[in-house]
Motif scaffolding. Structure first.
Motif, PDB file in Angstrom:
ATOM      1  N   THR A  30       2.899  24.023   3.369  1.00  0.00           N
ATOM      2  CA  THR A  30       3.735  25.073   3.947  1.00  0.00           C
ATOM      3  C   THR A  30       3.128  26.453   3.723  1.00  0.00           C
ATOM      4  OG1 THR A  30       5.730  23.744   3.621  1.00  0.00           O
ATOM      5  CG2 THR A  30       6.035  26.107   3.902  1.00  0.00           C
ATOM      6  N   ALA A  31       2.445  26.635   2.595  1.00  0.00           N
ATOM      7  CA  ALA A  31       1.872  27.939   2.251  1.00  0.00           C
ATOM      8  C   ALA A  31       0.540  28.204   2.947  1.00  0.00           C
ATOM      9  CB  ALA A  31       1.696  28.038   0.738  1.00  0.00           C
ATOM     10  N   ILE A  32      -0.097  27.168   3.486  1.00  0.00           N
ATOM     11  CA  ILE A  32      -1.370  27.343   4.191  1.00  0.00           C
ATOM     12  C   ILE A  32      -1.083  27.889   5.586  1.00  0.00           C
ATOM     13  CG2 ILE A  32      -3.353  26.105   5.170  1.00  0.00           C
ATOM     14  CD1 ILE A  32      -3.056  24.122   2.785  1.00  0.00           C
ATOM     15  N   PRO A  33      -1.759  28.952   6.009  1.00  0.00           N
ATOM     16  CA  PRO A  33      -1.386  29.628   7.259  1.00  0.00           C
ATOM     17  C   PRO A  33      -1.849  28.954   8.542  1.00  0.00           C
ATOM     18  CG  PRO A  33      -3.199  30.784   6.214  1.00  0.00           C
ATOM     19  CD  PRO A  33      -2.774  29.710   5.248  1.00  0.00           C
ATOM     20  N   TRP A  34      -2.328  27.711   8.460  1.00  0.00           N
ATOM     21  CA  TRP A  34      -2.710  26.956   9.644  1.00  0.00           C
ATOM     22  C   TRP A  34      -2.047  25.586   9.609  1.00  0.00           C
ATOM     23  CZ3 TRP A  34      -6.533  29.063   6.405  1.00  0.00           C
ATOM     24  CH2 TRP A  34      -7.097  30.266   6.862  1.00  0.00           C
ATOM     25  N   ARG A  35      -1.874  25.018  10.775  1.00  0.00           N
ATOM     26  CA  ARG A  35      -1.419  23.625  10.840  1.00  0.00           C
ATOM     27  C   ARG A  35      -2.526  22.739  10.281  1.00  0.00           C
ATOM     28  NH1 ARG A  35       1.802  19.974  14.201  1.00  0.00           N
ATOM     29  NH2 ARG A  35       3.009  21.795  14.819  1.00  0.00           N
ATOM     30  N   VAL A  36      -2.164  21.829   9.383  1.00  0.00           N
ATOM     31  CA  VAL A  36      -3.133  20.951   8.736  1.00  0.00           C
ATOM     32  C   VAL A  36      -2.834  19.506   9.139  1.00  0.00           C
ATOM     33  CG1 VAL A  36      -4.089  20.130   6.545  1.00  0.00           C
ATOM     34  CG2 VAL A  36      -3.400  22.537   6.797  1.00  0.00           C
ATOM     35  N   ALA A  37      -3.833  18.816   9.647  1.00  0.00           N
ATOM     36  CA  ALA A  37      -3.693  17.422  10.075  1.00  0.00           C
ATOM     37  C   ALA A  37      -4.427  16.499   9.115  1.00  0.00           C
ATOM     38  CB  ALA A  37      -4.228  17.241  11.492  1.00  0.00           C
ATOM     39  N   ALA A  38      -3.928  15.263   9.044  1.00  0.00           N
ATOM     40  CA  ALA A  38      -4.570  14.206   8.262  1.00  0.00           C
ATOM     41  C   ALA A  38      -5.099  13.141   9.216  1.00  0.00           C
ATOM     42  CB  ALA A  38      -3.565  13.582   7.292  1.00  0.00           C
ATOM     43  N   PRO A  39      -6.113  12.393   8.809  1.00  0.00           N
ATOM     44  CA  PRO A  39      -6.629  11.325   9.678  1.00  0.00           C
ATOM     45  C   PRO A  39      -5.759  10.076   9.606  1.00  0.00           C
ATOM     46  CG  PRO A  39      -7.877  11.395   7.640  1.00  0.00           C
ATOM     47  CD  PRO A  39      -6.900  12.538   7.572  1.00  0.00           C
ATOM     48  N   SER A  40      -5.887   9.223  10.605  1.00  0.00           N
ATOM     49  CA  SER A  40      -5.099   7.983  10.648  1.00  0.00           C
ATOM     50  C   SER A  40      -5.737   6.868   9.828  1.00  0.00           C
ATOM     51  CB  SER A  40      -4.896   7.524  12.093  1.00  0.00           C
ATOM     52  OG  SER A  40      -6.144   7.214  12.713  1.00  0.00           O
ATOM     53  N   TRP A  41      -6.592   7.232   8.911  1.00  0.00           N
ATOM     54  CA  TRP A  41      -7.145   6.278   7.949  1.00  0.00           C
ATOM     55  C   TRP A  41      -7.125   6.942   6.578  1.00  0.00           C
ATOM     56  CZ3 TRP A  41      -8.076   1.278   7.430  1.00  0.00           C
ATOM     57  CH2 TRP A  41      -8.828   0.845   6.353  1.00  0.00           C
ATOM     58  N   ALA A  62      -4.545  12.867  13.126  1.00  0.00           N
ATOM     59  CA  ALA A  62      -5.671  12.640  14.020  1.00  0.00           C
ATOM     60  C   ALA A  62      -5.813  11.141  14.236  1.00  0.00           C
ATOM     61  CB  ALA A  62      -6.956  13.205  13.417  1.00  0.00           C
ATOM     62  N   LEU A  63      -5.605  10.687  15.457  1.00  0.00           N
ATOM     63  CA  LEU A  63      -5.748   9.269  15.780  1.00  0.00           C
ATOM     64  C   LEU A  63      -7.235   8.967  15.948  1.00  0.00           C
ATOM     65  CD1 LEU A  63      -2.848   8.996  18.384  1.00  0.00           C
ATOM     66  CD2 LEU A  63      -2.778   8.443  15.935  1.00  0.00           C
ATOM     67  N   LEU A  64      -7.766   8.158  15.060  1.00  0.00           N
ATOM     68  CA  LEU A  64      -9.203   7.900  15.020  1.00  0.00           C
ATOM     69  C   LEU A  64      -9.554   6.744  15.956  1.00  0.00           C
ATOM     70  CD1 LEU A  64      -9.782   8.233  11.168  1.00  0.00           C
ATOM     71  CD2 LEU A  64      -9.778  10.038  12.934  1.00  0.00           C
ATOM     72  N   PHE A  65      -9.848   7.082  17.192  1.00  0.00           N
ATOM     73  CA  PHE A  65     -10.281   6.095  18.179  1.00  0.00           C
ATOM     74  C   PHE A  65     -11.809   6.019  18.116  1.00  0.00           C
ATOM     75  CE2 PHE A  65      -6.466   6.625  21.341  1.00  0.00           C
ATOM     76  CZ  PHE A  65      -5.612   6.150  20.372  1.00  0.00           C
ATOM     77  N   PHE A  66     -12.332   5.519  17.001  1.00  0.00           N
ATOM     78  CA  PHE A  66     -13.757   5.615  16.740  1.00  0.00           C
ATOM     79  C   PHE A  66     -14.599   4.605  17.528  1.00  0.00           C
ATOM     80  CE2 PHE A  66     -13.661   7.775  12.276  1.00  0.00           C
ATOM     81  CZ  PHE A  66     -13.393   8.985  12.885  1.00  0.00           C
ATOM     82  N   GLU A  67     -14.037   3.446  17.876  1.00  0.00           N
ATOM     83  CA  GLU A  67     -14.813   2.400  18.548  1.00  0.00           C
ATOM     84  C   GLU A  67     -14.283   2.203  19.963  1.00  0.00           C
ATOM     85  OE1 GLU A  67     -14.564  -1.040  16.093  1.00  0.00           O
ATOM     86  OE2 GLU A  67     -15.869  -0.213  14.534  1.00  0.00           O
ATOM     87  N   THR A  68     -15.158   2.363  20.939  1.00  0.00           N
ATOM     88  CA  THR A  68     -14.743   2.393  22.338  1.00  0.00           C
ATOM     89  C   THR A  68     -13.986   1.137  22.746  1.00  0.00           C
ATOM     90  OG1 THR A  68     -16.580   3.858  22.934  1.00  0.00           O
ATOM     91  CG2 THR A  68     -15.560   2.593  24.717  1.00  0.00           C
ATOM     92  N   GLN A  69     -14.620  -0.018  22.621  1.00  0.00           N
ATOM     93  CA  GLN A  69     -14.029  -1.229  23.179  1.00  0.00           C
ATOM     94  C   GLN A  69     -12.764  -1.657  22.441  1.00  0.00           C
ATOM     95  OE1 GLN A  69     -14.843  -2.517  26.057  1.00  0.00           O
ATOM     96  NE2 GLN A  69     -16.419  -0.945  26.219  1.00  0.00           N
ATOM     97  N   SER A  70     -12.768  -1.600  21.127  1.00  0.00           N
ATOM     98  CA  SER A  70     -11.586  -2.042  20.386  1.00  0.00           C
ATOM     99  C   SER A  70     -10.406  -1.113  20.645  1.00  0.00           C
ATOM    100  CB  SER A  70     -11.892  -2.129  18.887  1.00  0.00           C
ATOM    101  OG  SER A  70     -12.263  -0.863  18.374  1.00  0.00           O
ATOM    102  N   CYS A  71     -10.662   0.179  20.823  1.00  0.00           N
ATOM    103  CA  CYS A  71      -9.559   1.117  21.064  1.00  0.00           C
ATOM    104  C   CYS A  71      -9.039   1.010  22.497  1.00  0.00           C
ATOM    105  CB  CYS A  71     -10.002   2.542  20.751  1.00  0.00           C
ATOM    106  SG  CYS A  71     -10.337   2.805  18.987  1.00  0.00           S
ATOM    107  N   LEU A  72      -9.935   0.772  23.448  1.00  0.00           N
ATOM    108  CA  LEU A  72      -9.478   0.547  24.817  1.00  0.00           C
ATOM    109  C   LEU A  72      -8.636  -0.717  24.912  1.00  0.00           C
ATOM    110  CD1 LEU A  72     -12.651   1.488  26.893  1.00  0.00           C
ATOM    111  CD2 LEU A  72     -10.439   2.665  26.947  1.00  0.00           C
TER     112      LEU A  72
END
Length: 263
Positions: A30-41, A62-72
């Motif tokens: 809350t005290a950090i002046p930017w929106r902070v995101a975490a990864p989905s792993w 952050a949705l980590l769609f790192f591998e093309t075929q498995s994520c598709l």
């Protein structure tokens, strides 16, 4: 599609940290002046389990769609509709392996993953340079042709590509940049901070560089790394999204504390 209630009964969807530590974390965020995101792993489980674990702690994942075929190939089991009902915003990290495909396959993969995640209204899509400015232009033409806003895309600095080679094209399409602190340190890319317009830097990936490309927590930063982190934060705009790209719980939480103490 399995319901959230049943899913949580059958899967571990919790962070291991104590309630006291998580409350401290939320105060720091809350005290950090930017929106902070975490990864989905963060916990050793799937994307859905991580989103549930991070809900009500971080504002965005952050949705980590790192591998093309498995994520598709994701079905409603991997991306259930009720993810949109979590108290989270999302952005998408597009695949890391796009360069092994043809230009047309890369374009179709990016569009396919944008369609697949559309029900979550992603706020950004992080893209590694897809081989050449010409290939990026083809991707942008297809993206806009599909009715998608090019301003949602941010191009990340990675090994083997100079973002300045794409700067003119990105300016023409109003595509922003994502600067990864660990990559800047590992690949001698500190010059990007001076050459890119600060208003074009729309996302930061914060981590310390580790062996074999590992992302370490901010506690592992060298003096040079801490100095560069400070300079990055000086360039950050009020709407810059800060993603802590640290893929384990303790390191992620410690990185929030480091970021909080710096600002």
């Amino acid at each position: 599609m399995i319901s959230r209630t049943v899913f949580e009964q059958e899967h571990n969807c919790s962070l291991e940290s104590s309630p006291e530590r998580l409350n401290q974390l939320k105060e720091e965020l809350t005290a950090i002046p930017w929106r902070v995101a975490a990864p989905s792993w963060v916990i050793p489980a799937g994307l859905v389990e991580n989103c549930i674990a991070l809900e009500n702690v971080f504002p965005e994942v952050a949705l980590l769609f790192f591998e093309t075929q498995s994520c598709l190939a994701y079905t409603e089991d991997e991306l259930p509709g009720w993810l949109a009902e979590l108290h989270l915003d999302y952005h998408v990290h597009l695949p890391l392996d796009l360069e092994k495909y043809s230009e047309e396959e890369r374009v179709q993969a990016v569009l396919g993953l944008a369609r697949k995640s559309a029900f979550l209204s992603p706020r950004r899509f992080v893209l590694h340079p897809p081989g050449s400015p010409e290939c990026l232009n083809a991707c942008l033409e297809a993206w806009a042709g599909a009715g998608l806003d090019p301003r949602l895309l941010v191009l990340e600095n990675v090994h083997g590509h100079n973002l300045m080679d794409y700067a003119e094209l990105c300016m023409a399409w109003d595509v922003g940049f994502c600067l990864d602190l660990g990559h800047m340190l590992a690949y001698n890319q500190e010059f990007l901070l001076e050459e890119l317009d600060e208003h074009s830097i729309r996302m930061l990936h914060l981590n310390a560089p580790g062996p074999k490309g590992r992302h370490l927590p901010l506690t592992a930063l060298s003096a040079q790394g801490k100095d560069l982190l400070g300079k990055l934060l000086e360039k950050a705009q009020p709407d810059t999204l800060v993603t802590l790209e640290v893929f384990e719980e303790q390191g992620l939480l410690d990185s929030v504390t480091v970021l909080h103490d710096i600002v």
